[in-house]
Design a protein around this motif. Structure first.
Motif, PDB file in Angstrom:
ATOM      1  N   GLN A 280     -46.017  -0.318 -36.496  1.00  8.26           N
ATOM      2  CA  GLN A 280     -45.366   0.711 -36.245  1.00  8.26           C
ATOM      3  C   GLN A 280     -45.851   2.229 -36.524  1.00  8.26           C
ATOM      4  O   GLN A 280     -46.703   2.261 -37.310  1.00  8.26           O
ATOM      5  CB  GLN A 280     -44.209   0.475 -37.184  1.00  8.26           C
ATOM      6  CG  GLN A 280     -43.256   1.449 -37.074  1.00  8.26           C
ATOM      7  CD  GLN A 280     -42.253   1.401 -38.598  1.00  8.26           C
ATOM      8  OE1 GLN A 280     -42.635   1.264 -39.610  1.00  8.26           O
ATOM      9  NE2 GLN A 280     -40.744   1.511 -38.403  1.00  8.26           N
ATOM     10  N   GLN A 281     -45.494   2.928 -35.277  1.00  5.43           N
ATOM     11  CA  GLN A 281     -45.880   4.327 -35.443  1.00  5.43           C
ATOM     12  C   GLN A 281     -45.378   5.076 -36.615  1.00  5.43           C
ATOM     13  O   GLN A 281     -44.092   4.987 -36.726  1.00  5.43           O
ATOM     14  CB  GLN A 281     -45.593   5.137 -34.004  1.00  5.43           C
ATOM     15  CG  GLN A 281     -45.962   6.412 -34.133  1.00  5.43           C
ATOM     16  CD  GLN A 281     -47.530   6.881 -33.835  1.00  5.43           C
ATOM     17  OE1 GLN A 281     -48.129   5.841 -33.394  1.00  5.43           O
ATOM     18  NE2 GLN A 281     -47.862   7.846 -34.526  1.00  5.43           N
TER      19      GLN A 281
ATOM     20  N   ARG B  40     -58.634   0.518 -40.164  1.00  3.75           N
ATOM     21  CA  ARG B  40     -58.281   0.337 -38.545  1.00  3.75           C
ATOM     22  C   ARG B  40     -57.762  -1.379 -38.696  1.00  3.75           C
ATOM     23  O   ARG B  40     -58.286  -2.275 -39.330  1.00  3.75           O
ATOM     24  CB  ARG B  40     -59.591   0.279 -37.696  1.00  3.75           C
ATOM     25  CG  ARG B  40     -60.143   1.781 -37.720  1.00  3.75           C
ATOM     26  CD  ARG B  40     -61.004   1.959 -36.775  1.00  3.75           C
ATOM     27  NE  ARG B  40     -60.911   1.373 -35.390  1.00  3.75           N
ATOM     28  CZ  ARG B  40     -61.980   0.869 -34.740  1.00  3.75           C
ATOM     29  NH1 ARG B  40     -63.334   0.878 -35.408  1.00  3.75           N
ATOM     30  NH2 ARG B  40     -61.850   0.293 -33.663  1.00  3.75           N
ATOM     31  N   CYS B  41     -56.597  -1.554 -37.655  1.00  5.73           N
ATOM     32  CA  CYS B  41     -56.087  -2.857 -37.713  1.00  5.73           C
ATOM     33  C   CYS B  41     -57.073  -3.882 -37.113  1.00  5.73           C
ATOM     34  O   CYS B  41     -57.655  -3.714 -36.149  1.00  5.73           O
ATOM     35  CB  CYS B  41     -54.875  -2.703 -36.791  1.00  5.73           C
ATOM     36  SG  CYS B  41     -53.335  -2.098 -37.676  1.00  5.73           S
ATOM     37  N   THR B  42     -57.103  -4.725 -38.027  1.00  2.59           N
ATOM     38  CA  THR B  42     -57.952  -6.103 -37.451  1.00  2.59           C
ATOM     39  C   THR B  42     -56.910  -7.293 -37.227  1.00  2.59           C
ATOM     40  O   THR B  42     -55.952  -7.274 -38.501  1.00  2.59           O
ATOM     41  CB  THR B  42     -58.927  -6.316 -38.589  1.00  2.59           C
ATOM     42  OG1 THR B  42     -59.816  -5.393 -38.507  1.00  2.59           O
ATOM     43  CG2 THR B  42     -59.514  -7.732 -38.007  1.00  2.59           C
ATOM     44  N   TYR B  43     -57.075  -8.001 -36.461  1.00  2.00           N
ATOM     45  CA  TYR B  43     -56.051  -9.180 -36.175  1.00  2.00           C
ATOM     46  C   TYR B  43     -56.660 -10.313 -35.880  1.00  2.00           C
ATOM     47  O   TYR B  43     -57.882 -10.307 -35.655  1.00  2.00           O
ATOM     48  CB  TYR B  43     -55.028  -9.099 -35.163  1.00  2.00           C
ATOM     49  CG  TYR B  43     -54.172  -7.482 -35.168  1.00  2.00           C
ATOM     50  CD1 TYR B  43     -53.064  -7.565 -35.655  1.00  2.00           C
ATOM     51  CD2 TYR B  43     -54.697  -6.545 -34.459  1.00  2.00           C
ATOM     52  CE1 TYR B  43     -52.289  -6.632 -35.995  1.00  2.00           C
ATOM     53  CE2 TYR B  43     -53.831  -5.417 -34.620  1.00  2.00           C
ATOM     54  CZ  TYR B  43     -52.591  -5.254 -35.279  1.00  2.00           C
ATOM     55  OH  TYR B  43     -51.853  -4.303 -35.508  1.00  2.00           O
ATOM     56  N   TRP B  44     -56.101 -11.417 -35.902  1.00  2.00           N
ATOM     57  CA  TRP B  44     -56.695 -12.795 -35.677  1.00  2.00           C
ATOM     58  C   TRP B  44     -56.159 -13.046 -34.243  1.00  2.00           C
ATOM     59  O   TRP B  44     -55.033 -13.092 -34.074  1.00  2.00           O
ATOM     60  CB  TRP B  44     -56.379 -13.809 -36.541  1.00  2.00           C
ATOM     61  CG  TRP B  44     -56.701 -15.134 -36.170  1.00  2.00           C
ATOM     62  CD1 TRP B  44     -55.983 -16.199 -35.745  1.00  2.00           C
ATOM     63  CD2 TRP B  44     -58.168 -15.666 -36.235  1.00  2.00           C
ATOM     64  NE1 TRP B  44     -56.741 -16.938 -35.307  1.00  2.00           N
ATOM     65  CE2 TRP B  44     -58.203 -16.933 -35.603  1.00  2.00           C
ATOM     66  CE3 TRP B  44     -59.268 -14.981 -36.506  1.00  2.00           C
ATOM     67  CZ2 TRP B  44     -59.303 -17.701 -35.395  1.00  2.00           C
ATOM     68  CZ3 TRP B  44     -60.332 -15.694 -36.406  1.00  2.00           C
ATOM     69  CH2 TRP B  44     -60.329 -17.077 -35.863  1.00  2.00           C
TER      70      TRP B  44
ATOM     71  N   LYS C 231     -52.000   4.070 -41.541  1.00  2.00           N
ATOM     72  CA  LYS C 231     -51.488   5.129 -42.677  1.00  2.00           C
ATOM     73  C   LYS C 231     -51.062   4.393 -43.920  1.00  2.00           C
ATOM     74  O   LYS C 231     -51.127   5.034 -44.863  1.00  2.00           O
ATOM     75  CB  LYS C 231     -50.561   5.860 -41.962  1.00  2.00           C
ATOM     76  CG  LYS C 231     -50.891   6.624 -40.905  1.00  2.00           C
ATOM     77  CD  LYS C 231     -51.726   7.604 -41.284  1.00  2.00           C
ATOM     78  CE  LYS C 231     -52.174   8.627 -39.924  1.00  2.00           C
ATOM     79  NZ  LYS C 231     -53.077   9.839 -40.548  1.00  2.00           N
ATOM     80  N   SER C 232     -50.308   3.062 -43.704  1.00  2.00           N
ATOM     81  CA  SER C 232     -49.812   2.314 -44.964  1.00  2.00           C
ATOM     82  C   SER C 232     -49.554   1.065 -44.574  1.00  2.00           C
ATOM     83  O   SER C 232     -49.592   0.603 -43.345  1.00  2.00           O
ATOM     84  CB  SER C 232     -48.602   3.037 -45.562  1.00  2.00           C
ATOM     85  OG  SER C 232     -47.716   2.673 -44.590  1.00  2.00           O
ATOM     86  N   VAL C 233     -49.833  -0.010 -45.682  1.00  2.00           N
ATOM     87  CA  VAL C 233     -49.612  -1.309 -45.141  1.00  2.00           C
ATOM     88  C   VAL C 233     -48.441  -1.735 -46.338  1.00  2.00           C
ATOM     89  O   VAL C 233     -48.878  -1.571 -47.655  1.00  2.00           O
ATOM     90  CB  VAL C 233     -50.841  -2.191 -45.350  1.00  2.00           C
ATOM     91  CG1 VAL C 233     -50.671  -3.752 -45.052  1.00  2.00           C
ATOM     92  CG2 VAL C 233     -51.808  -1.623 -44.224  1.00  2.00           C
ATOM     93  N   ALA C 234     -47.517  -2.673 -45.676  1.00  2.00           N
ATOM     94  CA  ALA C 234     -46.557  -3.235 -46.838  1.00  2.00           C
ATOM     95  C   ALA C 234     -46.174  -4.474 -46.536  1.00  2.00           C
ATOM     96  O   ALA C 234     -46.397  -4.933 -45.346  1.00  2.00           O
ATOM     97  CB  ALA C 234     -45.493  -2.212 -46.944  1.00  2.00           C
ATOM     98  N   LEU C 235     -45.634  -5.317 -47.573  1.00  2.00           N
ATOM     99  CA  LEU C 235     -45.355  -6.563 -47.426  1.00  2.00           C
ATOM    100  C   LEU C 235     -43.683  -6.685 -47.200  1.00  2.00           C
ATOM    101  O   LEU C 235     -43.201  -5.579 -47.770  1.00  2.00           O
ATOM    102  CB  LEU C 235     -45.599  -7.704 -48.544  1.00  2.00           C
ATOM    103  CG  LEU C 235     -47.037  -7.933 -48.486  1.00  2.00           C
ATOM    104  CD1 LEU C 235     -47.422  -8.907 -49.793  1.00  2.00           C
ATOM    105  CD2 LEU C 235     -47.716  -8.886 -47.194  1.00  2.00           C
TER     106      LEU C 235
ATOM    107  N   VAL D  39     -47.530  -2.597 -40.898  1.00  2.00           N
ATOM    108  CA  VAL D  39     -48.422  -1.790 -40.838  1.00  2.00           C
ATOM    109  C   VAL D  39     -48.238  -0.566 -39.849  1.00  2.00           C
ATOM    110  O   VAL D  39     -47.879  -0.569 -38.836  1.00  2.00           O
ATOM    111  CB  VAL D  39     -49.905  -2.352 -39.950  1.00  2.00           C
ATOM    112  CG1 VAL D  39     -51.134  -1.381 -40.368  1.00  2.00           C
ATOM    113  CG2 VAL D  39     -50.238  -3.759 -40.614  1.00  2.00           C
ATOM    114  N   GLN D  40     -48.123   0.598 -40.776  1.00  2.00           N
ATOM    115  CA  GLN D  40     -47.768   1.832 -40.133  1.00  2.00           C
ATOM    116  C   GLN D  40     -49.113   2.537 -39.872  1.00  2.00           C
ATOM    117  O   GLN D  40     -49.882   2.770 -40.696  1.00  2.00           O
ATOM    118  CB  GLN D  40     -47.084   2.799 -41.068  1.00  2.00           C
ATOM    119  CG  GLN D  40     -45.578   2.095 -41.282  1.00  2.00           C
ATOM    120  CD  GLN D  40     -44.329   3.433 -41.976  1.00  2.00           C
ATOM    121  OE1 GLN D  40     -45.119   3.964 -42.940  1.00  2.00           O
ATOM    122  NE2 GLN D  40     -43.233   3.296 -41.587  1.00  2.00           N
ATOM    123  N   VAL D  41     -49.153   2.851 -38.429  1.00  2.00           N
ATOM    124  CA  VAL D  41     -50.331   3.381 -38.058  1.00  2.00           C
ATOM    125  C   VAL D  41     -50.224   4.606 -37.287  1.00  2.00           C
ATOM    126  O   VAL D  41     -48.882   5.006 -36.867  1.00  2.00           O
ATOM    127  CB  VAL D  41     -50.901   2.346 -36.796  1.00  2.00           C
ATOM    128  CG1 VAL D  41     -51.229   0.927 -37.568  1.00  2.00           C
ATOM    129  CG2 VAL D  41     -49.634   2.204 -35.544  1.00  2.00           C
TER     130      VAL D  41
END
Length: 149
Positions: free
Chosen positions: A34-35, A60-64, A85-89, A98-100
């Protein structure tokens, strides 16, 4: 072909975070990008423990990649980076937000977001109709559906 990340690959994810995660049968959790400053939903990717660890530690976002069976960092090939910018469950710990700060397009098609600009169904009015992406953005903060503006 399976979508399961290699089980032998160790993860540096904090054990307390790992213990909270509720993964699918494939060991993955959906990760919504999310922006950070507009709230715009950009894309959905998949993370295992190691992808989440890399995201948290590198910024930096890493994905599988379920199709390629490998990790990928958003922007490494396209130049369209996601700076974390932030990561939350979420409340069930089965989805990551993931706010980016998105640089360039988030979607592999070249679009800003992976989600259609067209509304498939207007629940408030019980009908399907098209609303442009600009209308959606313009009216996002007003709380009024775009067609009522």
């Amino acid at each position: 072909m399976t979508s399961t990340p290699p089980p032998s690959r160790p993860s540096g994810l904090d054990p307390e975070i790992a213990a909270r995660l509720k993964r699918g049968a494939d060991g993955l959790v959906p990760a919504i990008a999310q922006q950070y400053d507009t709230g715009e939903v950009l894309m959905l990717g998949w993370m295992d423990d190691e992808a989440l660890h890399r995201t948290l530690t590198t910024g930096r976002c890493t994905y599988w990649s379920r199709s390629r069976q490998e990790y990928w960092v958003k922007g490494d090939t396209s130049g369209h980076f996601q700076h974390v910018k932030s990561v939350a469950l979420d409340c069930d710990a089965d989805t990551v937000l993931v706010q980016v700060d998105q640089v360039g397009a988030a979607c592999h098609t070249g679009a800003r977001t992976c989600f259609d600009a067209d509304v498939l169904h207007d629940v408030a009015h019980g009908e399907a109709h098209d609303v442009s992406h600009d209308e959606l953005l313009r009216n996002a903060d007003s709380g009024v559906p775009a067609r009522d503006q």
